[in-house]
Design a protein around this motif. Structure first.
Motif, PDB file in Angstrom:
ATOM      1  N   ILE A 176      35.662  14.666  73.274  1.00 21.86           N
ATOM      2  CA  ILE A 176      34.922  14.373  72.044  1.00 21.86           C
ATOM      3  C   ILE A 176      34.069  13.107  72.218  1.00 21.86           C
ATOM      4  O   ILE A 176      34.603  12.020  72.472  1.00 21.86           O
ATOM      5  N   VAL A 177      32.760  13.261  72.048  1.00 26.15           N
ATOM      6  CA  VAL A 177      31.865  12.092  72.060  1.00 26.15           C
ATOM      7  C   VAL A 177      31.984  11.372  70.724  1.00 26.15           C
ATOM      8  O   VAL A 177      32.137  10.146  70.659  1.00 26.15           O
ATOM      9  N   CYS A 178      31.890  12.156  69.652  1.00 29.07           N
ATOM     10  CA  CYS A 178      31.972  11.602  68.294  1.00 29.07           C
ATOM     11  C   CYS A 178      32.234  12.768  67.347  1.00 29.07           C
ATOM     12  O   CYS A 178      32.069  13.927  67.728  1.00 29.07           O
ATOM     13  N   CYS A 179      32.649  12.434  66.117  1.00 29.50           N
ATOM     14  CA  CYS A 179      32.816  13.453  65.077  1.00 29.50           C
ATOM     15  C   CYS A 179      31.719  13.264  64.039  1.00 29.50           C
ATOM     16  O   CYS A 179      31.302  12.134  63.770  1.00 29.50           O
ATOM     17  N   GLY A 180      31.279  14.374  63.442  1.00 26.84           N
ATOM     18  CA  GLY A 180      30.333  14.285  62.334  1.00 26.84           C
ATOM     19  C   GLY A 180      31.020  14.712  61.051  1.00 26.84           C
ATOM     20  O   GLY A 180      31.950  15.523  61.086  1.00 26.84           O
ATOM     21  N   GLY A 181      30.564  14.174  59.929  1.00 31.36           N
ATOM     22  CA  GLY A 181      31.178  14.611  58.679  1.00 31.36           C
ATOM     23  C   GLY A 181      30.555  13.976  57.464  1.00 31.36           C
ATOM     24  O   GLY A 181      29.810  12.988  57.560  1.00 31.36           O
ATOM     25  N   THR A 182      30.872  14.581  56.333  1.00 29.76           N
ATOM     26  CA  THR A 182      30.303  14.115  55.063  1.00 29.76           C
ATOM     27  C   THR A 182      31.317  13.343  54.222  1.00 29.76           C
ATOM     28  O   THR A 182      30.962  12.884  53.139  1.00 29.76           O
ATOM     29  N   TRP A 183      32.577  13.239  54.720  1.00 32.67           N
ATOM     30  CA  TRP A 183      33.598  12.741  53.800  1.00 32.67           C
ATOM     31  C   TRP A 183      33.375  11.310  53.349  1.00 32.67           C
ATOM     32  O   TRP A 183      33.871  10.916  52.298  1.00 32.67           O
ATOM     33  N   MET A 184      32.623  10.526  54.097  1.00 34.71           N
ATOM     34  CA  MET A 184      32.407   9.138  53.658  1.00 34.71           C
ATOM     35  C   MET A 184      31.120   8.975  52.836  1.00 34.71           C
ATOM     36  O   MET A 184      30.859   7.893  52.309  1.00 34.71           O
ATOM     37  N   VAL A 185      30.350  10.052  52.751  1.00 31.37           N
ATOM     38  CA  VAL A 185      29.057   9.960  52.040  1.00 31.37           C
ATOM     39  C   VAL A 185      28.892  11.131  51.059  1.00 31.37           C
ATOM     40  O   VAL A 185      27.868  11.809  51.045  1.00 31.37           O
ATOM     41  N   LYS A 186      29.937  11.356  50.272  1.00 31.12           N
ATOM     42  CA  LYS A 186      29.918  12.486  49.330  1.00 31.12           C
ATOM     43  C   LYS A 186      28.777  12.324  48.330  1.00 31.12           C
ATOM     44  O   LYS A 186      28.464  11.214  47.885  1.00 31.12           O
ATOM     45  N   LYS A 187      28.213  13.466  47.967  1.00 32.01           N
ATOM     46  CA  LYS A 187      27.054  13.488  47.078  1.00 32.01           C
ATOM     47  C   LYS A 187      27.302  12.760  45.760  1.00 32.01           C
ATOM     48  O   LYS A 187      26.439  12.031  45.274  1.00 32.01           O
ATOM     49  N   ASP A 188      28.501  12.953  45.184  1.00 30.95           N
ATOM     50  CA  ASP A 188      28.749  12.321  43.875  1.00 30.95           C
ATOM     51  C   ASP A 188      28.761  10.798  44.008  1.00 30.95           C
ATOM     52  O   ASP A 188      28.350  10.083  43.092  1.00 30.95           O
ATOM     53  N   LEU A 189      29.210  10.296  45.163  1.00 25.86           N
ATOM     54  CA  LEU A 189      29.197   8.839  45.357  1.00 25.86           C
ATOM     55  C   LEU A 189      27.756   8.333  45.512  1.00 25.86           C
ATOM     56  O   LEU A 189      27.385   7.297  44.943  1.00 25.86           O
ATOM     57  N   ILE A 190      26.947   9.080  46.277  1.00 28.21           N
ATOM     58  CA  ILE A 190      25.545   8.664  46.461  1.00 28.21           C
ATOM     59  C   ILE A 190      24.813   8.742  45.125  1.00 28.21           C
ATOM     60  O   ILE A 190      24.185   7.768  44.682  1.00 28.21           O
ATOM     61  N   ASN A 191      24.919   9.886  44.461  1.00 28.24           N
ATOM     62  CA  ASN A 191      24.188  10.070  43.198  1.00 28.24           C
ATOM     63  C   ASN A 191      24.691   9.116  42.111  1.00 28.24           C
ATOM     64  O   ASN A 191      23.940   8.731  41.220  1.00 28.24           O
ATOM     65  N   GLY A 192      25.975   8.718  42.215  1.00 29.52           N
ATOM     66  CA  GLY A 192      26.537   7.785  41.238  1.00 29.52           C
ATOM     67  C   GLY A 192      26.287   6.324  41.609  1.00 29.52           C
ATOM     68  O   GLY A 192      26.773   5.420  40.922  1.00 29.52           O
ATOM     69  N   GLY A 193      25.574   6.095  42.713  1.00 27.49           N
ATOM     70  CA  GLY A 193      25.261   4.728  43.113  1.00 27.49           C
ATOM     71  C   GLY A 193      26.484   3.947  43.573  1.00 27.49           C
ATOM     72  O   GLY A 193      26.498   2.713  43.539  1.00 27.49           O
ATOM     73  N   LYS A 194      27.525   4.662  44.015  1.00 30.95           N
ATOM     74  CA  LYS A 194      28.777   3.975  44.378  1.00 30.95           C
ATOM     75  C   LYS A 194      28.763   3.558  45.857  1.00 30.95           C
ATOM     76  O   LYS A 194      29.588   4.018  46.665  1.00 30.95           O
ATOM     77  N   PHE A 195      27.824   2.678  46.172  1.00 26.87           N
ATOM     78  CA  PHE A 195      27.632   2.298  47.574  1.00 26.87           C
ATOM     79  C   PHE A 195      28.753   1.395  48.091  1.00 26.87           C
ATOM     80  O   PHE A 195      29.050   1.402  49.287  1.00 26.87           O
ATOM     81  N   ASP A 196      29.389   0.632  47.187  1.00 21.35           N
ATOM     82  CA  ASP A 196      30.535  -0.193  47.617  1.00 21.35           C
ATOM     83  C   ASP A 196      31.682   0.703  48.082  1.00 21.35           C
ATOM     84  O   ASP A 196      32.352   0.420  49.072  1.00 21.35           O
ATOM     85  N   GLU A 197      31.864   1.785  47.327  1.00 22.55           N
ATOM     86  CA  GLU A 197      32.939   2.714  47.682  1.00 22.55           C
ATOM     87  C   GLU A 197      32.628   3.403  49.020  1.00 22.55           C
ATOM     88  O   GLU A 197      33.504   3.570  49.868  1.00 22.55           O
ATOM     89  N   ILE A 198      31.356   3.776  49.193  1.00 23.45           N
ATOM     90  CA  ILE A 198      30.933   4.392  50.463  1.00 23.45           C
ATOM     91  C   ILE A 198      31.190   3.425  51.614  1.00 23.45           C
ATOM     92  O   ILE A 198      31.734   3.790  52.660  1.00 23.45           O
ATOM     93  N   GLU A 199      30.832   2.160  51.397  1.00 26.18           N
ATOM     94  CA  GLU A 199      31.049   1.151  52.449  1.00 26.18           C
ATOM     95  C   GLU A 199      32.527   1.059  52.822  1.00 26.18           C
ATOM     96  O   GLU A 199      32.889   0.966  53.988  1.00 26.18           O
ATOM     97  N   LYS A 200      33.389   1.125  51.792  1.00 32.45           N
ATOM     98  CA  LYS A 200      34.823   1.003  52.052  1.00 32.45           C
ATOM     99  C   LYS A 200      35.341   2.214  52.832  1.00 32.45           C
ATOM    100  O   LYS A 200      36.119   2.081  53.778  1.00 32.45           O
ATOM    101  N   ILE A 201      34.886   3.409  52.449  1.00 33.88           N
ATOM    102  CA  ILE A 201      35.344   4.618  53.166  1.00 33.88           C
ATOM    103  C   ILE A 201      34.845   4.575  54.623  1.00 33.88           C
ATOM    104  O   ILE A 201      35.554   4.959  55.553  1.00 33.88           O
ATOM    105  N   CYS A 202      33.612   4.079  54.800  1.00 29.07           N
ATOM    106  CA  CYS A 202      33.075   3.934  56.169  1.00 29.07           C
ATOM    107  C   CYS A 202      33.922   2.937  56.961  1.00 29.07           C
ATOM    108  O   CYS A 202      34.222   3.165  58.141  1.00 29.07           O
ATOM    109  N   ALA A 203      34.298   1.827  56.323  1.00 24.24           N
ATOM    110  CA  ALA A 203      35.100   0.807  57.017  1.00 24.24           C
ATOM    111  C   ALA A 203      36.452   1.392  57.433  1.00 24.24           C
ATOM    112  O   ALA A 203      36.946   1.119  58.535  1.00 24.24           O
ATOM    113  N   ASP A 204      37.038   2.206  56.555  1.00 19.46           N
ATOM    114  CA  ASP A 204      38.312   2.856  56.909  1.00 19.46           C
ATOM    115  C   ASP A 204      38.120   3.787  58.101  1.00 19.46           C
ATOM    116  O   ASP A 204      38.953   3.841  59.009  1.00 19.46           O
TER     117      ASP A 204
END
Ligand code: 3PG
Length: 214
Positions: A176-204
């Motif tokens: 495996i070189v890398c994995c791809g996925g949407t779980w850290m950038v879910k549409k409802d978080l983006i559309n809801g402007g929840k970028f802090d939450e996205i940052e936290k999921i990315c950090a995890d």
């Protein structure tokens, strides 16, 4: 960037967020959240009309970010993605016409495969790195290991159904070189402007990469 340089960056970053953005105004705050969260990459899918502008904004605002295009199904989309600054092109399946077109432009292309025949097609196009899609539905790491038996120089980017519960297992494999996925950038978080939450999921997610790969 060459395919080897992109592959190296993919490996370092480990998890590539697959981004579907409805409104390009979200590109900058999302890019910042990905950078600050420690996943400085995005596969921006052409499933939404805002893809091209999103790539342009992210590439301009965050020059250190590895921004590419996903779900590129036609040479016309490839042209738009490359003109917008995409450093790599991904597709869910393998269309030889699109692969050869992108290669002729000198841009790294990672098409999706799910069967042995498709791996052989990828090899005949000079590729040793492919997306495995849809990863979980096609049997996950078990299938990747089986495919890598006869084609033992191939490496993979599993995408589709990868999430916090299974990403660690994928990353532990040398295939495996890398994995791809949407779980850290879910549409409802983006559309809801929840970028802090996205940052936290990315950090995890980035912490899992560090744990597995050091
Ligand atoms: C893709 O666009 O590559 C996949 O649909 C992403 O799959 P996921 O939503 O299961 O992560």
């Amino acid at each position: 960037m060459t395919i080897d340089e992109v592959k190296k960056r993919f490996h370092e970053i480990g998890i590539i967020p697959v981004v579907a953005i409805d409104d390009a105004k979200d590109a900058e705050p999302l890019g910042r959240a990905l950078m600050q969260g420690g996943l400085p990459a995005a596969e921006v899918t052409f499933r939404t009309a805002a893809a091209e502008e999103t790539i342009r904004t992210m590439a301009q605002k965050f020059p250190d970010m590895l921004v590419g295009a996903g779900t590129v199904l036609t040479t016309e989309q490839a042209d738009r993605a490359i003109a917008a600054g995409a450093k790599f092109i991904v597709s869910p399946g393998l269309n030889p016409e699109v692969v050869q077109y992108v290669q002729s432009k000198g841009v790294p292309m990672t098409p999706g495969i799910a069967t042995a025949s498709e791996v052989e097609q990828a090899i005949s196009l000079g590729l040793d790195f492919v997306k495995f899609f849809p990863a979980e539905a096609m049997g996950g790491l078990k299938t990747i290991k089986a495919l890598a038996g006869p084609y033992n120089h191939m490496v993979f980017m599993p995408t589709g159904g990868v999430n916090t519960a299974n990403v660690e297992e994928y990353l532990k494999s040398d295939l495996i070189v890398c994995c791809g996925g949407t779980w850290m950038v879910k549409k409802d978080l983006i559309n809801g402007g929840k970028f802090d939450e996205i940052e936290k999921i990315c950090a995890d997610a980035a912490a899992v990469v560090r744990k597995v790969r050091g």
